[in-house]
Design an enzyme around this catalytic site. Structure first.
Site, mmCIF file in Angstrom:
data_model
loop_
_atom_site.group_PDB
_atom_site.id
_atom_site.type_symbol
_atom_site.label_atom_id
_atom_site.label_comp_id
_atom_site.label_asym_id
_atom_site.label_seq_id
_atom_site.Cartn_x
_atom_site.Cartn_y
_atom_site.Cartn_z
ATOM 1 N N LYS A 1 0.822 -1.206 0.000
ATOM 2 C CA LYS A 1 0.000 0.000 0.000
ATOM 3 C C LYS A 1 0.860 1.262 0.000
ATOM 4 C CE LYS A 1 -3.831 -2.256 -0.044
ATOM 5 N NZ LYS A 1 -4.701 -2.672 1.019
HETATM 6 C C1 LIG Z 1 -5.870 -3.500 1.414
HETATM 7 C C2 LIG Z 1 -7.197 -2.923 1.720
HETATM 8 C C3 LIG Z 1 -7.898 -3.250 2.900
HETATM 9 C C4 LIG Z 1 -7.484 -4.355 3.836
HETATM 10 O O1 LIG Z 1 -6.312 -4.171 4.477
HETATM 11 P P1 LIG Z 1 -5.387 -5.392 4.928
HETATM 12 O O2 LIG Z 1 -4.267 -4.722 5.620
HETATM 13 O O3 LIG Z 1 -4.967 -6.128 3.697
HETATM 14 O O4 LIG Z 1 -6.203 -6.236 5.840
HETATM 15 C C5 LIG Z 1 -9.088 -2.587 3.146
HETATM 16 N N1 LIG Z 1 -9.587 -1.696 2.294
HETATM 17 C C6 LIG Z 1 -8.963 -1.366 1.141
HETATM 18 C C7 LIG Z 1 -9.575 -0.340 0.246
HETATM 19 C C8 LIG Z 1 -7.760 -1.987 0.814
HETATM 20 O O5 LIG Z 1 -7.158 -1.696 -0.351
#
Ligand SMILES: *Cc1c(COP(=O)(O)O)cnc(C)c1O
Length: 429
Positions: free
Chosen positions: A196
């Site tokens: 991310k």
């Molecule tokens: C990646 C993501 C999540 C979940 O997060 P994790 O850390 O993978 O559990 C939630 N919402 C969005 C929009 C995401 O891209």
């Protein structure tokens, strides 16, 4: 110019990996993590609490609470907002599943709404008519770094007494009219997973300036934080409210949400450099788009229509794709032609719509012999194909574009040239 896919000259014959590498990890991150390992404090909350304090101060919230991942932070935010069995949550259909799926863990259901073709975020005109007596909250997702239309959403929420949860997983540092995404609604929850924008391994963060929501999130998943007296999280040895005694020491969510301290340590280092790093990403992405100004078929996904609004770290950068300007050329064929020019980060974009996914129709989490989406509900808000046309057309109306981390103008020029060449040569396809 003859397109590479038809045997013409390739635009980029050697993609520079360093231009895209993320996160940027230096010896400072490595030392911070190995210090945690050497000290034997992987499990605990000391460093996490420091990171939370710094993160809250940077984003501009009263409280921040570290989680083991973004999904857990969203689940806790939903519970903290009072969502329970039979309740409804409104959320955009086009997003990653974890923006919405945790509602089902609580016995609630999701009334999906459509997205706006320009923002790729919640369409505020498709929200109000979905509100029913059991609606508790609206989830917004600042998709691919683009801020959601918060003025409109907050007005609807206040009018109907709903909570607003901001899924900020893509948008740490994005500004909506001068305010940081995640701090405008009642609570922000986000992923800090390695891929991310704010990337520190497997981690999540909840941010809020509402003391009640914060305490309830602690109570849900952080049994070890019983140090502060609270209406919602009575201390183990300071129980003043007899009704709460049975909560003490055991999280009401029956889950353990805390962040690994190696991630917290890396988070503290990443945060120090994050503002300057996302500034360079913004400069690079804006430079790329400036080079495509006036090119048919592809436009920046960027909040140009709002003052003081930015894309944060431009996570999962998207282009808005208009096939009709390129003689109906599909996003798939366009992407393949761009790939042939030597650009791998181009493909039909977005996430698949959730409202037609079988999970939200049929999954039976509680072993009740009926789908969770209707098991506790007083109406069935599931929707089939055709209900949310923009979300359903997402792969046709977006293409992913390269996510540049460095302002290397010479290289970015070449990338822009690859897109321009395909768009201007679309009649060859
Ligand atoms: C990646 C993501 C999540 C979940 O997060 P994790 O850390 O993978 O559990 C939630 N919402 C969005 C929009 C995401 O891209």
């Amino acid at each position: 110019m003859k397109l590479a896919i038809l045997g013409g000259k390739i635009t980029i014959d050697n993609e520079p990996e360093a231009l895209f590498h993320w996160p940027i990890v230096t010896d400072e991150d490595i030392t911070a993590v190995t210090d945690v390992l050497k000290a034997g404090i992987m499990s605990g909350t000391g460093i996490t609490k420091q990171f939370e304090k710094e993160f809250a101060s940077w984003i501009g919230s009263e409280y921040a609470l570290g989680f083991c991942n973004g999904t857990a932070s969203i689940l806790a935010a939903m519970w903290a907002c009072g969502i329970g069995a039979g309740d409804e949550v409104i959320a955009p259909s086009m997003t990653y599943w974890a923006s919405a799926a945790p509602a089902l863990s609580l016995g609630a259901t999701v009334n999906f709404c459509d997205i706006d073709r320009r923002t790729l975020c919640i369409d505020p005109t498709d929200v109000e008519h979905r509100i029913g007596p059991r609606t508790k909250a609206i989830v917004v997702v600042h998709y691919a770094g683009h801020p959601s239309p918060m003025d409109e959403i907050m007005a609807i929420a206040r009018k109907h007494n709903l909570k607003v949860i901001e899924d900020t997983s893509h948008a740490q540092g994005s500004l909506y009219k001068g305010r940081k995404c995640g701090t405008i609604g009642d609570v922000g929850a986000m992923s800090m997973m390695a891929g991310k924008s704010f990337a520190i391994g497997e981690a999540g963060m909840l941010v809020t300036s509402n003391r009640e929501i914060y305490e309830r999130a602690v109570l849900f998943a952080h049994y070890e934080r019983t140090g502060a007296a609270s209406r919602f999280n009575a201390t183990d040895n300071q129980l003043t409210d007899p009704e709460l005694q049975h909560f003490a020491g055991i999280p009401i969510g029956a889950m353990k949400g805390r962040m690994n301290q190696t991630c917290s340590a890396m988070g503290r280092v990443q945060l120090k450099y994050y503002p300057q790093r996302i500034q360079e990403i913004q400069d690079s992405m804006n430079y790329f788009w400036s080079k495509l100004d006036g090119v048919p078929g592809i436009k920046p996904h960027r909040p140009d229509y709002w003052e003081n609004s930015t894309m944060g770290g431009w996570y999962y950068s998207q282009g808005l794709y208009y096939a009709e300007q390129l003689g109906g050329l599909s996003s798939e064929k366009f992407s393949r032609a761009v790939n042939a020019e030597g650009v791998h980060q181009c493909f039909p974009g977005g996430n698949s719509p959730l409202h037609i996914h079988p999970f939200f129709h049929d999954s039976d989490l509680f072993h009740l012999g009926k789908p969770t989406a209707v098991a506790f509900a007083d109406r069935d808000v599931r929707q089939g194909e055709g209900a949310l046309p923009v979300s359903e057309s997402i792969h046709e109306i977006t293409v992913a574009v390269p996510w540049f981390k460095h302002l290397d103008k010479k290289m970015i020029d070449q990338y822009a040239q690859a897109f321009r060449k395909v768009a201007e040569g679309a009649d060859q396809l």
